[in-house]
Write a protein that holds these residues in place. Structure first.
Motif, PDB file in Angstrom:
ATOM      1  N   VAL A 194       0.864  -1.180   0.000  1.00  0.00           N
ATOM      2  CA  VAL A 194       0.000   0.000   0.000  1.00  0.00           C
ATOM      3  C   VAL A 194       0.903   1.234   0.000  1.00  0.00           C
ATOM      4  O   VAL A 194       1.772   1.367   0.872  1.00  0.00           O
ATOM      5  CB  VAL A 194      -0.957   0.016   1.206  1.00  0.00           C
ATOM      6  N   ALA A 195       0.709   2.098  -0.979  1.00  0.00           N
ATOM      7  CA  ALA A 195       1.597   3.258  -1.133  1.00  0.00           C
ATOM      8  C   ALA A 195       0.828   4.427  -1.722  1.00  0.00           C
ATOM      9  O   ALA A 195      -0.295   4.278  -2.206  1.00  0.00           O
ATOM     10  CB  ALA A 195       2.771   2.897  -2.038  1.00  0.00           C
ATOM     11  N   GLU A 196       1.438   5.589  -1.693  1.00  0.00           N
ATOM     12  CA  GLU A 196       0.832   6.757  -2.340  1.00  0.00           C
ATOM     13  C   GLU A 196       0.630   6.470  -3.827  1.00  0.00           C
ATOM     14  O   GLU A 196       1.499   5.882  -4.467  1.00  0.00           O
ATOM     15  CB  GLU A 196       1.761   7.965  -2.196  1.00  0.00           C
ATOM     16  N   ALA A 197      -0.496   6.934  -4.358  1.00  0.00           N
ATOM     17  CA  ALA A 197      -0.854   6.634  -5.748  1.00  0.00           C
ATOM     18  C   ALA A 197       0.203   7.115  -6.747  1.00  0.00           C
ATOM     19  O   ALA A 197       0.415   6.490  -7.786  1.00  0.00           O
ATOM     20  CB  ALA A 197      -2.215   7.246  -6.077  1.00  0.00           C
ATOM     21  N   VAL A 198       0.888   8.197  -6.430  1.00  0.00           N
ATOM     22  CA  VAL A 198       1.892   8.727  -7.368  1.00  0.00           C
ATOM     23  C   VAL A 198       3.043   7.751  -7.586  1.00  0.00           C
ATOM     24  O   VAL A 198       3.798   7.864  -8.551  1.00  0.00           O
ATOM     25  CB  VAL A 198       2.492  10.077  -6.888  1.00  0.00           C
ATOM     26  N   LEU A 199       3.206   6.795  -6.676  1.00  0.00           N
ATOM     27  CA  LEU A 199       4.307   5.825  -6.793  1.00  0.00           C
ATOM     28  C   LEU A 199       3.951   4.626  -7.664  1.00  0.00           C
ATOM     29  O   LEU A 199       4.808   3.773  -7.925  1.00  0.00           O
ATOM     30  CB  LEU A 199       4.713   5.323  -5.401  1.00  0.00           C
ATOM     31  N   GLU A 200       2.689   4.532  -8.141  1.00  0.00           N
ATOM     32  CA  GLU A 200       2.251   3.315  -8.828  1.00  0.00           C
ATOM     33  C   GLU A 200       3.143   2.902 -10.001  1.00  0.00           C
ATOM     34  O   GLU A 200       3.621   1.762 -10.055  1.00  0.00           O
ATOM     35  CB  GLU A 200       0.803   3.461  -9.313  1.00  0.00           C
ATOM     36  N   ASP A 201       3.379   3.809 -10.927  1.00  0.00           N
ATOM     37  CA  ASP A 201       4.147   3.439 -12.122  1.00  0.00           C
ATOM     38  C   ASP A 201       5.550   2.968 -11.769  1.00  0.00           C
ATOM     39  O   ASP A 201       6.047   1.977 -12.290  1.00  0.00           O
ATOM     40  CB  ASP A 201       4.222   4.619 -13.096  1.00  0.00           C
ATOM     41  N   ARG A 202       6.171   3.719 -10.864  1.00  0.00           N
ATOM     42  CA  ARG A 202       7.547   3.380 -10.451  1.00  0.00           C
ATOM     43  C   ARG A 202       7.579   2.023  -9.748  1.00  0.00           C
ATOM     44  O   ARG A 202       8.456   1.183 -10.024  1.00  0.00           O
ATOM     45  CB  ARG A 202       8.028   4.477  -9.504  1.00  0.00           C
ATOM     46  N   LEU A 203       6.612   1.788  -8.862  1.00  0.00           N
ATOM     47  CA  LEU A 203       6.549   0.509  -8.147  1.00  0.00           C
ATOM     48  C   LEU A 203       6.365  -0.650  -9.115  1.00  0.00           C
ATOM     49  O   LEU A 203       7.032  -1.677  -9.006  1.00  0.00           O
ATOM     50  CB  LEU A 203       5.394   0.526  -7.140  1.00  0.00           C
TER      51      LEU A 203
END
Lengths: 100, 100, 100
Positions: free
Chosen positions: A12-21
């Motif tokens: 579970v992380a901030e949405a802005v990190l999705e692509d990088r994750l």
């Protein structure tokens, strides 16, 4: 029904990190992932409303080796900088050989 | 707190399959389910953007017998035709007798 | 990678209960939670469309003691009045010491 034991890693992380994750997960060997939108408050006391765009909840089914790889990359590149939560559980996967 | 051990079956599939899956799950003996919207990429390399309407993530709490039934119907009617992912785990359910 | 064993409690309830549930979870000792939007039908046969605003799916990572506390409060304050579903599983948490 024959199933294959695999690790389910939930992040579970901030949405802005999705692509990088997702890029990092794929580089670590993950072959498929499920993303849903979430919101919440972590133990750091950061309120959901403080995070533009909310959270993402990413699930990956991986082997033990890839699970270790994923946790290491989270520890190195994300935990020092971001409010990321991650947990691992053992599940039985149908057609699990696709993920090995 | 008394809990009942049950199987949690999680199914991720194209959103267009939701109604059909839910009907099949109920016919197999599932008494309740939770559906959330998701997106993702499976190990077949199908990108989320290729799936109109994204994915659904369906969770059902079932007995061992119904879990087997559900996996069999997925194997027979869905896996040969669709990018469906499914995994099973053992959980402890509060008021679990409702599902038996 | 060092992980800490914790309980993951998942609660599915009517969306109108979210704020009250979160307050009660925090009072019981939960230090962080993840909320996603969901829909579904419980074993009472209440259809999703009958619930204004759908469901929420709340996840909390807690110690065994807090997990017991959470199940007791659900049993006392929610189960007699609302269509709430809850299950518990053991997971391995990265940086789990934050939740103890």
């Amino acid at each position: 029904m024959k199933t294959v034991p695999l690790k389910l890693v939930t992040i579970v992380a901030e949405a802005v990190l999705e692509d990088r994750l997702v890029r990092d997960l794929e580089a670590a060997g993950a072959r498929g992932y499920t993303v849903s939108t979430a919101r919440g408050r972590g133990s750091r006391g950061v309120r959901a409303s403080d995070w533009e765009g909310g959270n993402v909840r990413i699930e990956v089914l991986v082997t033990d080796a890839v699970s270790d790889e994923v946790l290491h990359l989270l520890a190195e590149r994300y935990f020092p900088h971001y409010a990321v939560v991650a947990w691992v559980e053992r599940v039985e996967v149908v057609r699990g050989n696709k993920y090995v």
